[in-house]
Write an enzyme that holds these catalytic residues in place. Structure first.
Site, mmCIF file in Angstrom:
data_model
loop_
_atom_site.group_PDB
_atom_site.id
_atom_site.type_symbol
_atom_site.label_atom_id
_atom_site.label_comp_id
_atom_site.label_asym_id
_atom_site.label_seq_id
_atom_site.Cartn_x
_atom_site.Cartn_y
_atom_site.Cartn_z
ATOM 1 N N SER A 76 39.633 -33.749 15.030
ATOM 2 C CA SER A 76 38.556 -33.409 14.111
ATOM 3 C C SER A 76 38.395 -34.584 13.163
ATOM 4 C CB SER A 76 38.913 -32.149 13.322
ATOM 5 O OG SER A 76 37.923 -31.894 12.348
ATOM 6 N N ARG A 77 37.303 -34.595 12.406
ATOM 7 C CA ARG A 77 37.157 -35.664 11.415
ATOM 8 C C ARG A 77 37.956 -35.327 10.164
ATOM 9 N NH1 ARG A 77 30.741 -36.262 11.969
ATOM 10 N NH2 ARG A 77 31.058 -34.033 11.672
ATOM 11 N N HIS A 120 26.797 -35.886 21.379
ATOM 12 C CA HIS A 120 27.271 -35.781 22.756
ATOM 13 C C HIS A 120 27.247 -37.116 23.500
ATOM 14 C CE1 HIS A 120 26.511 -31.143 23.157
ATOM 15 N NE2 HIS A 120 27.333 -31.461 22.179
ATOM 16 N N LYS A 122 26.963 -28.172 26.650
ATOM 17 C CA LYS A 122 25.530 -28.268 26.903
ATOM 18 C C LYS A 122 24.761 -28.202 25.585
ATOM 19 C CE LYS A 122 24.251 -24.695 25.887
ATOM 20 N NZ LYS A 122 24.880 -24.293 24.626
ATOM 21 N N ARG A 133 23.226 -26.558 11.451
ATOM 22 C CA ARG A 133 23.100 -27.327 12.696
ATOM 23 C C ARG A 133 21.882 -26.950 13.549
ATOM 24 N NH1 ARG A 133 24.441 -26.534 18.033
ATOM 25 N NH2 ARG A 133 25.228 -24.436 17.665
#
Length: 348
Positions: free
Chosen positions: A35-36, A78, A96, A164
């Protein structure tokens, strides 16, 4: 089979569902998560009993501890992350939509060929036992000639513009997130459509929030599809044929029940007793393909992904939804200018 070692990039809800279902997979071992944020990685690793927690994506991408990386982050990342994984010689299962558009996907598949790594879009629904059963029934002629498909994936999401799904910068919108599922179902059974009609609503944040699609094929089949992030639906799917129909239960994309109804009214219902959401089946498919030395899955191939993205590219072009870095919709006019220029007619 050598134990395939997995790493996960991202710690959001889809990565959590994936990690939870990993326990049900017959093959593979989940070794690492990145993770960041160190805190998010540590929490995730503890929750899902993962040995290695890494605080940035590239530590995982370059790690010798993993063979394949699952990418479960916002759509806009992605392409770059898949590219980095491929260049590092890692196999990739990317959530996806695989990329934002078909051009990006083509580049990644070329690269995968060059670096000899397996790459697949995480179209997990393809490997759901109910979908496999429906394919079998259609191939065996149980519903005669398949004539039409109806499918939807709608839910009422957050109306927070920075979220998002509503964020254009993150590749948001109903089509890429949920519309891809009904389109996938239609194209799984009927191939790439010969024509597409759509009605869409584009919201204030320049992403589509609702659309109804009509896909058509030259042999006469039709698919009526709906996707939305502003309305509720039972999300059923029906495959209609000349001798009967197949109906998936609610939330068909992860449904564990399926009914075959023959023209005389006889019903054959099947309930699949599988744990979790159903991500374990795509995990097993990736492990099998890697074990066999394949670069792509025959069941959800690179061409299948390109066909999905091409359909969505066409729909977005039509409704005017573009993401940062994509060619703007002047393309048609640009081509005309370019064409004239070649013949010396271009005026400055």
């Amino acid at each position: 089979m050598n134990e395939v070692r997995w790493g996960i990039i991202g710690t959001g809800s889809i990565a959590q569902a994936f990690a939870a279902d990993f326990n049900y997979a017959q093959t593979g071992v989940l070794r690492a998560v990145a993770s960041r944020s160190k805190e998010a990685a540590d929490d995730f690793a503890e929750r899902f009993d993962i040995e290695l927690a890494m605080m940035d994506y590239f530590s995982l991408i370059n790690s010798h501890e993993v063979d394949v990386i699952y990418i479960g982050v916002p759509n806009s990342l992605h392409f770059e992350l898949s590219k980095a994984c491929i260049m590092a010689g890692k196999h990739v299962l990317c959530e996806k939509p695989f990329t934002l558009n078909a051009i990006q996907a083509e580049e990644l598949f070329e690269l995968a060929k060059k670096h000899n790594v397996f790459v697949m879009e995480a179209m997990w629904t393809r490997f759901n036992p109910a979908v496999e059963q429906a394919l079998e029934w259609v191939e065996e002629g149980e519903i005669g000639v398949l004539q039409s498909i109806q499918a939807s994936f709608c839910f009422n999401g957050s109306q927070d513009p920075s979220e998002r799904l509503l964020n254009n910068e993150l590749g948001g919108g109903a089509l890429l997130d949920v519309g891809i599922y009904p389109i996938f179902l239609a194209q799984l059974f009927l191939g790439k459509p010969d024509f597409i009609q759509n009605q869409a609503l584009v919201g204030d944040t320049d992403v589509d929030v609702f659309e109804q699609l009509l896909l058509g094929w030259d042999e006469g089949q039709l698919a009526a599809l709906e996707s939305s992030i502003i309305s509720q639906q039972p999300n059923r799917a029906v495959l209609s044929g000349s001798a009967g129909y197949i109906e998936f239960g609610q939330n068909w994309y992860q449904s564990k029940n399926l009914t075959l109804v023959k023209e005389d009214g006889a019903e054959h219902a099947i309930e699949f007793d599988v744990p979790g959401t159903g991500y374990q089946f795509e995990i097993e498919e990736v492990n099998r393909c890697i074990d066999e030395g394949l670069l792509q899955s025959p069941n959800h191939s690179w061409q299948d992904t390109l066909n999905l993205l091409a359909t969505m590219d066409e729909i977005r072009q039509d409704i005017g939804v573009f993401y940062p870095g994509e060619p703007e919709p002047c393309e048609h006019d640009c081509d005309i200018e370019h064409h004239h220029h070649e013949h010396g007619h271009h005026k400055h």
